[in-house]
Design a protein around this motif. Structure first.
Motif, PDB file in Angstrom:
ATOM      1  N   ALA A   5       0.829  -1.204   0.000  1.00 34.04           N
ATOM      2  CA  ALA A   5       0.000   0.000   0.000  1.00 34.04           C
ATOM      3  C   ALA A   5       0.864   1.256   0.000  1.00 34.04           C
ATOM      4  CB  ALA A   5      -0.930  -0.002   1.208  1.00 34.04           C
ATOM      5  N   LYS A   6       1.956   1.211   0.784  1.00 32.59           N
ATOM      6  CA  LYS A   6       2.862   2.349   0.822  1.00 32.59           C
ATOM      7  C   LYS A   6       3.522   2.559  -0.531  1.00 32.59           C
ATOM      8  CE  LYS A   6       4.172   2.561   5.707  1.00 32.59           C
ATOM      9  NZ  LYS A   6       5.312   2.501   6.647  1.00 32.59           N
ATOM     10  N   ALA A   7       4.004   1.467  -1.118  1.00 31.12           N
ATOM     11  CA  ALA A   7       4.677   1.566  -2.405  1.00 31.12           C
ATOM     12  C   ALA A   7       3.736   2.100  -3.475  1.00 31.12           C
ATOM     13  CB  ALA A   7       5.237   0.207  -2.813  1.00 31.12           C
ATOM     14  N   SER A   8       2.437   1.726  -3.381  1.00 23.96           N
ATOM     15  CA  SER A   8       1.480   2.171  -4.388  1.00 23.96           C
ATOM     16  C   SER A   8       1.304   3.681  -4.385  1.00 23.96           C
ATOM     17  CB  SER A   8       0.122   1.487  -4.159  1.00 23.96           C
ATOM     18  OG  SER A   8      -0.489   1.948  -2.963  1.00 23.96           O
ATOM     19  N   THR A   9       1.624   4.330  -3.264  1.00 22.50           N
ATOM     20  CA  THR A   9       1.577   5.787  -3.199  1.00 22.50           C
ATOM     21  C   THR A   9       2.509   6.409  -4.230  1.00 22.50           C
ATOM     22  OG1 THR A   9       1.102   5.694  -0.833  1.00 22.50           O
ATOM     23  CG2 THR A   9       1.931   7.785  -1.681  1.00 22.50           C
ATOM     24  N   LEU A  10       3.590   5.709  -4.524  1.00 21.82           N
ATOM     25  CA  LEU A  10       4.593   6.223  -5.444  1.00 21.82           C
ATOM     26  C   LEU A  10       4.351   5.827  -6.894  1.00 21.82           C
ATOM     27  CD1 LEU A  10       7.731   5.367  -3.287  1.00 21.82           C
ATOM     28  CD2 LEU A  10       6.757   7.638  -3.629  1.00 21.82           C
ATOM     29  N   GLU A  11       3.483   4.860  -7.147  1.00 22.49           N
ATOM     30  CA  GLU A  11       3.256   4.397  -8.513  1.00 22.49           C
ATOM     31  C   GLU A  11       2.871   5.553  -9.423  1.00 22.49           C
ATOM     32  OE1 GLU A  11       3.689   1.561 -10.086  1.00 22.49           O
ATOM     33  OE2 GLU A  11       4.347   0.426  -8.331  1.00 22.49           O
ATOM     34  N   ASN A  12       3.505   5.558 -10.596  1.00 16.45           N
ATOM     35  CA  ASN A  12       3.237   6.578 -11.618  1.00 16.45           C
ATOM     36  C   ASN A  12       3.629   7.987 -11.185  1.00 16.45           C
ATOM     37  OD1 ASN A  12       2.033   4.705 -13.535  1.00 16.45           O
ATOM     38  ND2 ASN A  12       0.314   4.598 -12.096  1.00 16.45           N
ATOM     39  N   CYS A  13       4.585   8.069 -10.268  1.00 23.64           N
ATOM     40  CA  CYS A  13       5.118   9.382  -9.905  1.00 23.64           C
ATOM     41  C   CYS A  13       6.054   9.864 -11.014  1.00 23.64           C
ATOM     42  CB  CYS A  13       5.842   9.328  -8.568  1.00 23.64           C
ATOM     43  SG  CYS A  13       7.315   8.277  -8.554  1.00 23.64           S
ATOM     44  N   LYS A  14       6.510  11.089 -10.877  1.00 22.04           N
ATOM     45  CA  LYS A  14       7.430  11.673 -11.867  1.00 22.04           C
ATOM     46  C   LYS A  14       8.615  12.294 -11.144  1.00 22.04           C
ATOM     47  CE  LYS A  14       6.259  15.565 -13.839  1.00 22.04           C
ATOM     48  NZ  LYS A  14       5.585  16.556 -14.715  1.00 22.04           N
ATOM     49  N   LEU A  15       9.805  11.939 -11.580  1.00 23.04           N
ATOM     50  CA  LEU A  15      11.024  12.525 -11.015  1.00 23.04           C
ATOM     51  C   LEU A  15      11.583  13.489 -12.055  1.00 23.04           C
ATOM     52  CD1 LEU A  15      14.345  12.451 -10.660  1.00 23.04           C
ATOM     53  CD2 LEU A  15      12.910  12.661  -8.635  1.00 23.04           C
ATOM     54  N   THR A  16      11.648  14.749 -11.694  1.00 18.25           N
ATOM     55  CA  THR A  16      12.124  15.786 -12.608  1.00 18.25           C
ATOM     56  C   THR A  16      13.507  16.248 -12.186  1.00 18.25           C
ATOM     57  OG1 THR A  16       9.842  16.542 -12.951  1.00 18.25           O
ATOM     58  CG2 THR A  16      11.598  18.031 -13.645  1.00 18.25           C
ATOM     59  N   TYR A  17      14.461  16.115 -13.102  1.00 20.15           N
ATOM     60  CA  TYR A  17      15.824  16.554 -12.833  1.00 20.15           C
ATOM     61  C   TYR A  17      16.493  16.806 -14.176  1.00 20.15           C
ATOM     62  CZ  TYR A  17      20.383  16.983 -10.609  1.00 20.15           C
ATOM     63  OH  TYR A  17      21.586  17.474 -10.182  1.00 20.15           O
ATOM     64  N   PHE A  18      17.691  17.352 -14.128  1.00 21.01           N
ATOM     65  CA  PHE A  18      18.439  17.595 -15.353  1.00 21.01           C
ATOM     66  C   PHE A  18      18.883  16.274 -15.980  1.00 21.01           C
ATOM     67  CE2 PHE A  18      19.218  21.333 -12.606  1.00 21.01           C
ATOM     68  CZ  PHE A  18      18.582  22.286 -13.392  1.00 21.01           C
TER      69      PHE A  18
END
Length: 230
Positions: A5-18
Motif C-alpha cells: 500500500a505504501k509503495a502504491s503511493t509512489l506508482e506513476n510518480c514523476k522525477l524531474t531533474y536535469f
C-alpha cells in the motif's frame, strides 16, 4: 500488504531533474530498485529558466506524485521513497547512518564543484586532481566514508547487511564523480577505497539497476556500468 500500500503511493510518480546523474540519480535508482513505475523527466538546461518558477524551491530534483503533490530536495525525496519501499531503515540509529552518508556525499559534491572555481581550465583540473588524491580534502572524506562502511556495513552494503538508500547514494555519487562531469577528476579516483568499491559492485549488479543503466546511452554512465566488474 502494508508495504504494498505504501509503495502504491509512489506508482506513476514523476522525477524531474536535469539530464545528468547529479542530485537526481539516487532517487531514480531507489525507484528503480523498488520496481516503482515512474516517469524519468530529464530537463534540458535551455528549458530550466522557464520551468524554475513552477518548482517548490526553484531547484531540482522534484518528485511529483500521481495525485499532483510535489516534493523537492534530494534528501526529502529519497527519504520518502525509502520509507515507502523498505529501503530506509526502521531502526532510528541505522536511519541516521543512512542520512549521514547522503550528507557527506553532498559535502563532497560541493567540495569538488567549488574546487578551482574561477581558475583557468588547466589550473582548475590540477586543483581537482589534488583534492581527490591522497592528502587532499576529498580524499580524506572518502577515507572516512570507507571506514564508516567498514564499521557500519557488511557484505557489500553501506549500512547493515541489506540494501538501503545509502547504497544507492554511494553508487550514484561515486559514479557521477567519475563520469567526466567534473574536469580533473580521474575515473579511477575511487580505486583505493575497498569498502566503497564493494558497495558500488553490489548496486551495479542488481538486476533492476543493470536493466536501467543499460538504457542510458550517455557515455557519462559508463562509470556506472564499469562497477559491475569490480
Amino acid at each position: 500488504m502494508a508495504d504494498e500500500a505504501k509503495a502504491s503511493t509512489l506508482e506513476n510518480c514523476k522525477l524531474t531533474y536535469f539530464d545528468l546523474a547529479g542530485r537526481g540519480e539516487s532517487i531514480r535508482l531507489a525507484l528503480t530498485a523498488a520496481k516503482i513505475k515512474f516517469t524519468d523527466e530529464r530537463v534540458a538546461f535551455k528549458d530550466w529558466p522557464a520551468l524554475k518558477p513552477s518548482t517548490p524551491w526553484g531547484q531540482l530534483p522534484v518528485l511529483t506524485l500521481a495525485c499532483g503533490t510535489a516534493l523537492a530536495q534530494e534528501s526529502a525525496c529519497l527519504r520518502l521513497v525509502g520509507k515507502h519501499t523498505g529501503l530506509y531503515p526502521a531502526d532510528q540509529l541505522a536511519a541516521g547512518r543512512v542520512d549521514e552518508l547522503l550528507g557527506v556525499f553532498d559535502d563532497i559534491n560541493q567540495n569538488i564543484n567549488n574546487t578551482g572555481r574561477g581558475l583557468e581550465k588547466a589550473e582548475k583540473e590540477a586543483k581537482r586532481l589534488e583534492t581527490v588524491s591522497k592528502g587532499g580534502d576529498v580524499y580524506a572524506l572518502l577515507e572516512k566514508v570507507d571506514a564508516s562502511l567498514g564499521t557500519h556495513g557488511a557484505d557489500g552494503f553501506a549500512v547493515g547487511s541489506t540494501l538501503t538508500t545509502a547504497d544507492l547514494v554511494v553508487y550514484a555519487y561515486t559514479g557521477f564523480f567519475a563520469s567526466g562531469w567534473y574536469d580533473g577528476v580521474p575515473k579511477n579516483y575511487i580505486t583505493p577505497f575497498a569498502n566503497i568499491q564493494a558497495v558500488r559492485k553490489t548496486v551495479a549488479t542488481l538486476p533492476e539497476i543493470v536493466a536501467y543503466i543499460d538504457t542510458q546511452a550517455d557515455p557519462a554512465y559508463d562509470s556506472f556500468k564499469e562497477a559491475r566488474a569490480l
